[in-house]
Write a protein that holds these residues in place. Sequence first.
Motif, PDB file in Angstrom:
ATOM      1  N   SER A  92      36.707  42.590  31.116  1.00 56.81           N
ATOM      2  CA  SER A  92      35.935  42.636  31.779  1.00 56.81           C
ATOM      3  C   SER A  92      34.385  42.429  30.631  1.00 56.81           C
ATOM      4  N   GLY A  93      33.952  40.693  30.313  1.00 55.22           N
ATOM      5  CA  GLY A  93      32.895  40.950  29.717  1.00 55.22           C
ATOM      6  C   GLY A  93      33.525  40.623  27.805  1.00 55.22           C
ATOM      7  N   LEU A  94      34.567  40.396  27.943  1.00 53.02           N
ATOM      8  CA  LEU A  94      35.302  39.863  26.281  1.00 53.02           C
ATOM      9  C   LEU A  94      34.574  38.582  25.733  1.00 53.02           C
ATOM     10  N   VAL A  95      35.421  37.966  27.114  1.00 54.90           N
ATOM     11  CA  VAL A  95      34.944  36.147  26.531  1.00 54.90           C
ATOM     12  C   VAL A  95      34.301  35.295  27.384  1.00 54.90           C
ATOM     13  N   ARG A 103      37.471  31.216  28.824  1.00 58.83           N
ATOM     14  CA  ARG A 103      38.909  31.162  28.226  1.00 58.83           C
ATOM     15  C   ARG A 103      39.870  32.061  28.501  1.00 58.83           C
ATOM     16  N   ALA A 104      40.886  32.407  28.605  1.00 63.16           N
ATOM     17  CA  ALA A 104      41.800  32.840  28.574  1.00 63.16           C
ATOM     18  C   ALA A 104      41.480  33.972  27.293  1.00 63.16           C
ATOM     19  N   VAL A 105      41.634  35.284  27.685  1.00 60.94           N
ATOM     20  CA  VAL A 105      41.260  36.992  26.080  1.00 60.94           C
ATOM     21  C   VAL A 105      42.541  36.542  25.553  1.00 60.94           C
ATOM     22  N   PRO A 160      42.646  42.882  35.260  1.00 57.88           N
ATOM     23  CA  PRO A 160      41.914  43.382  36.869  1.00 57.88           C
ATOM     24  C   PRO A 160      42.162  43.966  37.732  1.00 57.88           C
ATOM     25  N   SER A 161      43.669  43.383  38.691  1.00 58.94           N
ATOM     26  CA  SER A 161      44.801  43.476  39.690  1.00 58.94           C
ATOM     27  C   SER A 161      45.734  44.664  39.265  1.00 58.94           C
ATOM     28  N   VAL A 162      45.956  45.199  39.053  1.00 56.90           N
ATOM     29  CA  VAL A 162      47.259  45.990  38.472  1.00 56.90           C
ATOM     30  C   VAL A 162      47.851  46.078  39.560  1.00 56.90           C
ATOM     31  N   HIS A 163      48.722  45.604  40.681  1.00 57.71           N
ATOM     32  CA  HIS A 163      48.555  45.728  41.922  1.00 57.71           C
ATOM     33  C   HIS A 163      50.409  46.407  42.930  1.00 57.71           C
ATOM     34  N   GLY A 164      50.132  46.958  44.381  1.00 58.66           N
ATOM     35  CA  GLY A 164      51.508  47.345  44.299  1.00 58.66           C
ATOM     36  C   GLY A 164      50.792  48.294  45.626  1.00 58.66           C
ATOM     37  N   VAL A 165      51.804  48.160  46.067  1.00 57.36           N
ATOM     38  CA  VAL A 165      51.344  49.215  47.430  1.00 57.36           C
ATOM     39  C   VAL A 165      50.776  50.560  47.140  1.00 57.36           C
ATOM     40  N   GLY A 166      49.716  50.654  47.492  1.00 58.35           N
ATOM     41  CA  GLY A 166      49.208  52.278  47.487  1.00 58.35           C
ATOM     42  C   GLY A 166      47.704  52.028  46.689  1.00 58.35           C
ATOM     43  N   ASP A 167      48.158  50.480  46.046  1.00 57.60           N
ATOM     44  CA  ASP A 167      46.693  50.187  45.039  1.00 57.60           C
ATOM     45  C   ASP A 167      45.438  50.068  45.928  1.00 57.60           C
ATOM     46  N   TRP A 168      44.095  51.150  44.963  1.00 55.94           N
ATOM     47  CA  TRP A 168      43.145  51.390  45.062  1.00 55.94           C
ATOM     48  C   TRP A 168      42.299  50.284  44.643  1.00 55.94           C
ATOM     49  N   ILE A 220      32.228  45.074  44.929  1.00 52.28           N
ATOM     50  CA  ILE A 220      33.269  44.832  44.652  1.00 52.28           C
ATOM     51  C   ILE A 220      32.770  43.558  44.124  1.00 52.28           C
ATOM     52  N   GLY A 221      31.272  43.149  44.518  1.00 47.86           N
ATOM     53  CA  GLY A 221      30.702  41.551  44.547  1.00 47.86           C
ATOM     54  C   GLY A 221      30.731  41.518  43.558  1.00 47.86           C
ATOM     55  N   GLY A 222      29.731  42.071  42.556  1.00 42.17           N
ATOM     56  CA  GLY A 222      29.989  42.310  41.120  1.00 42.17           C
ATOM     57  C   GLY A 222      30.600  41.578  40.777  1.00 42.17           C
ATOM     58  N   PHE A 223      32.090  42.165  40.946  1.00 41.06           N
ATOM     59  CA  PHE A 223      32.899  41.512  40.032  1.00 41.06           C
ATOM     60  C   PHE A 223      33.694  40.288  40.440  1.00 41.06           C
ATOM     61  N   TYR A 224      33.723  40.370  41.790  1.00 45.95           N
ATOM     62  CA  TYR A 224      34.183  39.327  42.275  1.00 45.95           C
ATOM     63  C   TYR A 224      34.160  37.730  41.946  1.00 45.95           C
ATOM     64  N   GLY A 225      33.251  37.795  41.331  1.00 41.04           N
ATOM     65  CA  GLY A 225      32.610  36.368  40.959  1.00 41.04           C
ATOM     66  C   GLY A 225      32.293  36.142  39.124  1.00 41.04           C
ATOM     67  N   LEU A 226      33.662  37.077  38.544  1.00 39.14           N
ATOM     68  CA  LEU A 226      33.465  37.400  37.298  1.00 39.14           C
ATOM     69  C   LEU A 226      34.612  36.761  36.595  1.00 39.14           C
ATOM     70  N   ASP A 227      34.936  35.843  36.293  1.00 37.07           N
ATOM     71  CA  ASP A 227      36.524  35.795  35.608  1.00 37.07           C
ATOM     72  C   ASP A 227      37.095  36.640  34.693  1.00 37.07           C
ATOM     73  N   MET A 228      38.152  37.192  34.711  1.00 36.31           N
ATOM     74  CA  MET A 228      38.932  37.661  33.814  1.00 36.31           C
ATOM     75  C   MET A 228      40.181  37.455  33.957  1.00 36.31           C
ATOM     76  N   TYR A 229      40.360  36.878  33.202  1.00 36.82           N
ATOM     77  CA  TYR A 229      42.287  36.068  32.773  1.00 36.82           C
ATOM     78  C   TYR A 229      41.944  35.947  31.596  1.00 36.82           C
ATOM     79  N   ALA A 230      43.576  36.878  30.574  1.00 31.39           N
ATOM     80  CA  ALA A 230      43.874  36.871  29.384  1.00 31.39           C
ATOM     81  C   ALA A 230      45.348  36.010  29.306  1.00 31.39           C
ATOM     82  N   SER A 231      44.919  36.352  28.277  1.00 26.04           N
ATOM     83  CA  SER A 231      46.923  35.484  27.762  1.00 26.04           C
ATOM     84  C   SER A 231      47.813  36.787  27.412  1.00 26.04           C
ATOM     85  N   SER A 232      49.127  36.799  27.980  1.00 28.56           N
ATOM     86  CA  SER A 232      49.617  38.161  27.455  1.00 28.56           C
ATOM     87  C   SER A 232      50.823  37.344  26.462  1.00 28.56           C
TER      88      SER A 232
END
Length: 297
Positions: free
Chosen positions: A110-113, A116-118, A157-165, A256-268
């Motif tokens: 969040s907040g890096l660029v 475009r993709a970080v 922003p989503s590190v997902h799986g069963v049990g994700d909080w 979560i509303g404040g984060f849901y409208g933010l682009d948070m995506y990146a290349s790896s």
Amino acid sequence: MRVFVTGATGWIGSATVDELLATGHQVTGLARSDESAAALERKGASALRGDLDDLDALKRGATGSDAVVYLANKHDFGPESDRAERAAVEAILGELVGTAKPFALANGLSGLVRGRAVVETDASPEVGPHADRGGSENLALDHVERGVRSMIVRFAPSVHGVGDWGFVKFVADAARRRGVSGYLGDGSTQWSAVHRSDAARLIRLGLERAPAGVRLHAVAEESVSTREIAEAVGRALGLPVSSIATAEADEHFGFIGGFYGLDMYASSARTRELLDWTPTGPTLIEDILSGAYGVAE
């Protein structure tokens, strides 16, 4: 290696402990409670009682290890959390100066660029003790010239799986609470995602292989639109899907509303090439549809 892990019983930390133990490393985890200590010991790890405010415990953990993974956070998104992280990271780094030991520090995207993709070469603008997270990313990288093999692990922003909080759980909780699975505006906001097991493997590979001063991106899927997320949640929960006006974001989604409208995506791309890391876990949409965040009754 003997690895000291803060946040060792958290969502990412517990998977990281499992990954390290499974690949032959020894682990000591920072434990705030008897319950957390017992959970670590049942896995075959050691427990060091303390928390982020216990700087002496953090120093002992760093001194007695061959590597440190910093995954803890107070999660209050405020000055107190920032101050605590700054002090904790300073304490650990002070023990690692001149040792060439690996130090992996967690951060987000969040907040890096914008627009475009970080990428891994994008520097964090957060500098100094009063910055977000106490400027810990730049603090850690500044210690490379002081003989610390610092590396930054930036998580999707989503590190997902069963049990994700995390974030997606709050989106699903809002859908259940409101009776509709929502996305903001046209739903074109983009989030990256990574399965928890892939994130843990990346941390382990970083400790084993990454050179000093690199930024690693724990990103399996570069971009998943929030509309896709909402549609999958709606299908899994048997709820209608609808656009939510930006002005109603907080009412519908809560904090979560404040984060849901933010682009948070990146290349790896650079991370994958550097570490020979290939994500193999389920995608975010696959996890949602398989019931990781609840299913329709």
